[in-house]
Each structure stands twice: as structure tokens, then as C-alpha cells.
Design an enzyme around this catalytic site. Structure first.
Site, PDB file in Angstrom:
ATOM      1  CB  THR A  43      -0.983   0.168   0.786  1.00 32.91           C
ATOM      2  OG1 THR A  43       0.227  -0.017   2.286  1.00 32.91           O
ATOM      3  CG2 THR A  43      -1.724  -0.753   1.096  1.00 32.91           C
ATOM      4  CG  HIS A  48       3.873   0.441   8.546  1.00 30.20           C
ATOM      5  ND1 HIS A  48       3.457  -0.357   9.231  1.00 30.20           N
ATOM      6  CD2 HIS A  48       2.649   0.162   7.290  1.00 30.20           C
ATOM      7  CE1 HIS A  48       2.357  -0.514   9.078  1.00 30.20           C
ATOM      8  NE2 HIS A  48       2.179  -0.627   7.485  1.00 30.20           N
ATOM      9  CG  HIS A  51       4.834  -4.330   6.998  1.00 32.57           C
ATOM     10  ND1 HIS A  51       4.977  -2.330   6.664  1.00 32.57           N
ATOM     11  CD2 HIS A  51       3.294  -4.528   6.930  1.00 32.57           C
ATOM     12  CE1 HIS A  51       3.845  -2.758   5.947  1.00 32.57           C
ATOM     13  NE2 HIS A  51       2.756  -3.790   5.844  1.00 32.57           N
ATOM     14  CE  LYS A  85      -6.544   0.761   6.673  1.00 33.76           C
ATOM     15  NZ  LYS A  85      -5.652   1.853   7.275  1.00 33.76           N
ATOM     16  NE  ARG A  89      -6.973  -0.950   3.425  1.00 35.58           N
ATOM     17  CZ  ARG A  89      -5.471  -0.605   4.125  1.00 35.58           C
ATOM     18  NH1 ARG A  89      -4.870  -0.402   3.900  1.00 35.58           N
ATOM     19  NH2 ARG A  89      -5.454  -1.469   5.474  1.00 35.58           N
ATOM     20  CD  GLN A 176      -5.125 -12.155   3.337  1.00 38.35           C
ATOM     21  OE1 GLN A 176      -5.731 -11.122   3.286  1.00 38.35           O
ATOM     22  NE2 GLN A 176      -4.717 -12.749   4.411  1.00 38.35           N
ATOM     23  CG  ASP A 197      -3.515  -6.346  11.034  1.00 33.78           C
ATOM     24  OD1 ASP A 197      -3.388  -7.643  11.233  1.00 33.78           O
ATOM     25  OD2 ASP A 197      -3.849  -5.315   9.786  1.00 33.78           O
ATOM     26  CE  LYS A 242      -3.437  -0.633  14.758  1.00 32.24           C
ATOM     27  NZ  LYS A 242      -3.752  -0.507  13.046  1.00 32.24           N
ATOM     28  CE  LYS A 245      -0.327   5.261  12.700  1.00 32.15           C
ATOM     29  NZ  LYS A 245       0.274   5.822  10.519  1.00 32.15           N
ATOM     30  CB  THR A 246       6.374   9.587  14.886  1.00 33.23           C
ATOM     31  OG1 THR A 246       6.553  10.044  13.460  1.00 33.23           O
ATOM     32  CG2 THR A 246       7.697   8.660  15.262  1.00 33.23           C
TER      33      THR A 246
END
Length: 419
Positions: A43, A48, A51, A85, A89, A176, A197, A242, A245-246
Site C-alpha cells: 500500500t 513500516h 510489518h 477501516k 482505502r 487473499q 488483524d 499502536k 506513530k510519531t
């Protein structure tokens, strides 16, 4: 390592959900290697932190002798996973997905061994998904899916709640699930791993495999071995948030998106209570040693953890550079907020600029003669690394987290912010 590798995975915190724990344990701990796979949708053109968990489990299973397949979702990314979501997307062009597939394949090789003994293979699911026409795929796969059951799945719950689930997204689970069937038949793959997830999609794959095998006449159990699923928990802080995230966004693997220094700092600044978990997940340090280290010296434990995670992703050299840059700032009593900043044109770094020209042009050092003396006395540093020669060129490769940190002496700093 313990006699039971499955127990080792549980002890380190990798095991969350299993379709049949007894059989998965037997397969993983057995004398014969099994074939397993992990799917990643491209995606973005980078991996990131989300993963990491599953990629580490892939790495451990491969190291144990099991045969790994990494599937990059060149087909599924065109549809988009609706799991978790509330909005659909954003659809990507085929050209974007093709680009992302190539980038993710290369980045994945930092984690997954693709050469030498027991190499993993990396595949793109567009190879087999695109081989079927729409009608043929529906007749082959769609017939085995009950819509009522699909809508009750957690994979679609957020989209259902928002009232915006599309028919396009409904097809994701079918695609999938078919990946698992294809890999089972082509490569004898019996285990799918992934984040929690993906549990609904993984279970759908095991069920589709069973249903399609029942409808296939003339195939024995040995020809079509049973399939199983194993998930690891999502990478979360103790507060249930999670990780990754910065203030500047997602923590990426690609260096042009998140520099090794920023990467190291993120993990070093993480809450103390998450240190033990991260050491167990991303290092081979025995759990008893981790427990002792965290109890005796949490600062040392955090430094070790941040170094090991950065080394895993960016290599030992970059991890050491990040440590030196951090020492230059924080262990000499300097707070980043107190460091003076100055804007600098990124275009000036395209072809490189000499260190003497750089430090004098921004006014950090009064003259080139003074800059030469500082370099000869090991008194000038860039991003925490001593400048050793007066001819050194500063380029875009020296940019870390959008800036270059200059230091003269022990406590004089200037942070050049690129514009």
C-alpha cells in the site's frame, strides 16, 4: 533455545491466535520442515513498523529450517483490505502498485533471507490472481463464500458500521483466501502467518482450502495437505496504542522516509514498561537476561533495545551512527529543543558542498582557517560523527530526519533544517 520451538515463540510473545494449536505445534516442532507464508500488501513503497512483528516470526521460522514464502499483494493491493477501516482505502493506480511491489520486495530482504541455505521465495499474487477471468474466479472461489457469514466477520465490521462497504472490498477476502489455496497446491504450503488483524482473512483461507479440496475428486490428503493459521498480536504499547506513530507520521523502514537517527530515537524514547517486550521480540537475548537487565538498569536496557532494533532494520553501521549522534546531543547535557536551528536550501546539497564552505556559509564557524584547525583537532562533527578530513563533502546522504546537525567543541550545536 528450548526443545519446543513453538513454546519459544509463545514465550517471546509471538503467538496470539492459532486455528489448531496442537497440530501447528506438532508441525513446527516436527522433524520435517513445513512451508509457510506471509502476505504483505504494498500500500506504500516502504515497509513500516507494523510489518516488523510478522516479518520477525517469518525470520525465526526460516532460521529454524522451515521454508518461507513472502507474498507481495500486487493484486490484492488494487482492491484494498477493508479490515479495521471506517473509510474505503484510496484506490491506487496499477503503475503505483507495480512500483510499490518492487520497492517492498527489496526492503523485505533486510528481514527475509533469500539466498544461501534455505532461501525464502518472494512472489507477487497478481501472477495467479490475474490468470483467471472475473467469471471464472467467481465460479471457482465465490461459490464457497456465504455473504451473511462474511458480513459478520470482524474484517468488515468497521466498514459495515460506517454504512459504506463496497462490492469491491467484499472481494478482498476471496482473493487473499485463494492465495493460500494456490500456495498449498503449488508449493505444499500448510501455514499462513500474519498479524492478528488478518485473522478473519487467514481463517477464510483455511476454510476455502478445505472446501475446494472436498470438491476436487481424485486428490488424496497427501496431495492437498491441511492448512492452518497462526497470528501474532499487533505491536501495541502497554497503554493499548499502536506503536510506530510519531509527530512527523509513520515510522518507516526506508531511510528517505525515516532516518536511522529518528528511528533510534523513537525506540529509545519509548516508555520504560515497553522495553522488556521489545527486547524479547526483536533480539535473541535470553529472556532471563532481559528480565535481569530491565530490573537492574532500565536505561541500559532501553539503549540496548533501541540499538538492536535499529541494527535489525538499518544495519550495524547506521545503528552506531545513530548512537553517536544521540551521545553528541543528549549525553553532553544538550536538549534538542535548545539547539539553534537555521534553514538551508536542499538544492545546495544535490552535488555536495565542502564542509569548510558549509560551516562558514551558515555562520557556524567564522573562517575556513578556524574550521581547518577544528577538524585537525577532532573538534568538528556532523550528525555526531567526527569530520576527519578538510575535503569532506556534505550531501543529501547526510540528511537525518530532514536536517543536518553540526557540532563544534563539546556544547556548540547548529541544526540545519532543509527547505
Amino acid at each position: 533455545m528450548q526443545n519446543s520451538f513453538f513454546d519459544y515463540l509463545k514465550e517471546r510473545g509471538y503467538v496470539y491466535q492459532v486455528t489448531n494449536e496442537e497440530q501447528v505445534r506438532k508441525n513446527i516442532d516436527g522433524d520435517k520442515p513445513i512451508t509457510f507464508y506471509l502476505g504483505i500488501d504494498p500500500t506504500a513503497d516502504s515497509l513500516h513498523i507494523g510489518h516488523f512483528f510478522a516479518l520477525m516470526m517469518f525470520r525465526l521460522l526460516q532460521r529454524q529450517g522451515h521454508k518461507g514464502i513472502l507474498v507481495i499483494g500486487g493484486a490484492t493491493a488494487l482492491v484494498g483490505d477493508p479490515t479495521g477501516k471506517s473509510d474505503m482505502r484510496k484506490m491506487m493506480t496499477k503503475e503505483t502498485v507495480t512500483h510499490n511491489v518492487a520497492e517492498v520486495k527489496e526492503l523485505a530482504k533486510r528481514f527475509v533471507k533469500t539466498d544461501g541455505e534455505n532461501p525464502a521465495i518472494i512472489l507477487d499474487n497478481s501472477e495467479w490472481i490475474n490468470a483467471h477471468t472475473y467469471v471464472d474466479f467467481l465460479r471457482m472461489v465465490g461459490i464457497h463464500f456465504n455473504v451473511n457469514k462474511m458480513l459478520a466477520s470482524e474484517a468488515y465490521s468497521s466498514r459495515m458500521a460506517s454504512g459504506g462497504l463496497t462490492f469491491l472490498e467484499m472481494g478482498y477476502m476471496l482473493m487473499q483466501a485463494y492465495d493460500f489455496v494456490y500456495l498449498n497446491r503449488k508449493y505444499g504450503c500448510t501455514l499462513e502467518i500474519g498479524g492478528s488483524d488478518q485473522w478473519g482473512n487467514i481463517v477464510a483461507g483455511t476454510e476455502l482450502s478445505r472446501k475446494m479440496n472436498i470438491h476436487d475428486e481424485g486428490k488424496s490428503h497427501e496431495d492437498r495437505p491441511d492448512t492452518f493459521g497462526l497470528t501474532c498480536p499487533l505491536l501495541m504499547t502497554k497503554e493499548g496504542k499502536k506503536m510506530g506513530k510519531t509527530e512527523s507520521g509513520t515510522l518507516w523502514v526506508a531511510r528517505d522516509r525515516t532516518t536511522p537517527f529518528a528511528f533510534y530515537q523513537y525506540f529509545y524514547n519509548i516508555a520504560d514498561e515497553n522495553t522488556e517486550m521489545l527486547l524479547k521480540l526483536f533480539t535473541d537475548i535470553p529472556t532471563s537476561e532481559i528480565d535481569a537487565l530491565c530490573k537492574s538498569d532500565i536505561v541500559a536496557a532501553k539503549k540496548r533495545m533501541a540499538f538492536e532494533v535499529t541494527k535489525l532494520v538499518h544495519g550495524e553501521e547506521e545503528a552506531n551512527k545513530a548512537i553517536e549522534a544521540a551521545k553528541a546531543l543528549f549525553e553532553k547535557g544538550t536538549n534538542m529543543a535548545d539547539v539553534p536551528t537555521q534553514e538551508f536550501n536542499q538544492s545546495d546539497l544535490q552535488n555536495g558542498i565542502g564542509i569548510l564552505d558549509l560551516v562558514t556559509s551558515v555562520g557556524f564557524i567564522a573562517s575556513k582557517g578556524e574550521a581547518r584547525r577544528l577538524i585537525q583537532q577532532s573538534g568538528l562533527s556532523v550528525n555526531g560523527k567526527k569530520v576527519s578530513v578538510v575535503e569532506q563533502q556534505i550531501t543529501l546522504d547526510d540528511v537525518q530526519d530532514g536536517a543536518i546537525l553540526l557540532q563544534k567543541g563539546k556544547k556548540n550545536f547548529l541544526r540545519l533544517i532543509l527547505k
